[in-house]
Design a protein around this motif. Structure first.
Motif, PDB file in Angstrom:
ATOM      1  N   GLN A 249       2.209  41.287   5.206  1.00  0.00           N
ATOM      2  CA  GLN A 249       2.886  40.034   5.537  1.00  0.00           C
ATOM      3  C   GLN A 249       2.490  38.922   4.563  1.00  0.00           C
ATOM      4  O   GLN A 249       3.338  38.119   4.152  1.00  0.00           O
TER       5      GLN A 249
ATOM      6  N   LYS B 153       4.308  39.461   1.316  1.00  0.00           N
ATOM      7  CA  LYS B 153       5.720  39.135   1.495  1.00  0.00           C
ATOM      8  C   LYS B 153       5.936  37.620   1.478  1.00  0.00           C
ATOM      9  O   LYS B 153       6.887  37.122   0.853  1.00  0.00           O
ATOM     10  N   SER B 154       5.041  36.882   2.137  1.00  0.00           N
ATOM     11  CA  SER B 154       5.164  35.417   2.166  1.00  0.00           C
ATOM     12  C   SER B 154       5.014  34.841   0.762  1.00  0.00           C
ATOM     13  O   SER B 154       5.766  33.928   0.370  1.00  0.00           O
TER      14      SER B 154
ATOM     15  N   ASP C 247       8.222  35.542  -1.159  1.00  0.00           N
ATOM     16  CA  ASP C 247       9.326  34.663  -0.723  1.00  0.00           C
ATOM     17  C   ASP C 247       9.183  33.274  -1.344  1.00  0.00           C
ATOM     18  O   ASP C 247      10.164  32.686  -1.811  1.00  0.00           O
TER      19      ASP C 247
ATOM     20  N   ARG D 116      10.060  33.430  -5.052  1.00  0.00           N
ATOM     21  CA  ARG D 116      11.516  33.532  -5.237  1.00  0.00           C
ATOM     22  C   ARG D 116      12.173  32.179  -5.041  1.00  0.00           C
ATOM     23  O   ARG D 116      13.065  31.785  -5.809  1.00  0.00           O
ATOM     24  N   GLN D 117      11.772  31.490  -3.985  1.00  0.00           N
ATOM     25  CA  GLN D 117      12.345  30.177  -3.699  1.00  0.00           C
ATOM     26  C   GLN D 117      12.054  29.183  -4.820  1.00  0.00           C
ATOM     27  O   GLN D 117      12.836  28.257  -5.061  1.00  0.00           O
TER      28      GLN D 117
ATOM     29  N   THR E 247      12.080  37.951 -11.039  1.00  0.00           N
ATOM     30  CA  THR E 247      11.888  39.052 -10.086  1.00  0.00           C
ATOM     31  C   THR E 247      10.818  40.037 -10.547  1.00  0.00           C
ATOM     32  O   THR E 247      10.034  40.541  -9.743  1.00  0.00           O
TER      33      THR E 247
END
Length: 211
Positions: A123, A126-127, A130, A133-134, A139
């Motif tokens: 997790q 993943k955070s 994210d 990406r924002q 990538t």
């Protein structure tokens, strides 16, 4: 509630771990061998797989390879849960595919801690991805960050197991040249990965490069 697939060819062992997990608040699915595990994964997507190694006729490593070769299941985290001592060859060959390697027998608390470590690390990565990406980062560098973050943590945990198994830090213990070279190779690889990860973190803390 997290769903965990327990895979072992011993019904008794499966029942023990199912009971432990359900007592800890997890939802469980049972598979009594590698083939049944693969069949179940066609219709069920667990949050994590607890996979034994010493199974017949399809052992845990073979089952792991089939899980990771399938695009539909390759991202499911797999925790090897076994009485088999880890070897340096296995650590180097399969470390990239697994989330952790836990030796039986194991207490309730040790099992819960291992699972929570895997899920919380997943997790956290993943955070971070994210957020990157924002912020508009490339990538490829985000994917490399995620891969290295997981790999370093897993390999450090595998190293601790190997050091304990072979008494590597005991000057009186006799360790074969092959095992010694393999462990030194892992140590060097971890240091290289850590150096690269720090470089990536520095890039991600700045502004994205214009494309």
């Amino acid at each position: 509630m997290f769903t965990i697939l327990v895979v072992d060819d011993s019904p008794f062992i499966v029942d023990v771990f199912v009971t432990m997990l359900e007592r800890g608040g997890y939802r469980t699915v049972a598979a009594y061998g590698g083939e049944e595990c693969i069949e179940i994964l066609k219709t069920v997507t667990p949050d994590l797989i607890l996979l034994d190694i010493m199974m017949e006729p399809v052992d845990g490593w073979q089952t792991l390879e089939r899980i990771k070769e399938n695009p539909a299941t390759k991202d499911i985290p797999v925790l090897m849960l076994t009485a088999k001592q880890l070897t340096p060859t296995e650590a180097q060959e399969y470390g990239i595919y697994i989330e952790d390697y836990v030796l039986k027998p194991i207490t309730h608390r040790e099992l819960y801690d291992a699972i929570e470590h895997v899920l919380s690390r997943r997790q956290a990565i993943k955070s971070d991805m994210d957020m990157a990406r924002q912020s508009g980062f490339d990538t490829e560098i985000i994917s490399e960050y995620a891969r290295l973050s997981k790999s370093i943590d897993v390999n450090k945990r595998l190293m601790k197991i190997l050091e304990t198994t072979y008494n590597f830090n005991d000057s009186k213990a006799r360790v074969s040249d092959e095992i010694s070279r393999a462990i030194k190779s892992m140590e060097m690889n971890i240091k290289f990965q850590e150096s690269r990860l720090q470089q990536i973190k520095g890039e991600l803390s700045g502004s994205p490069q214009p494309k």
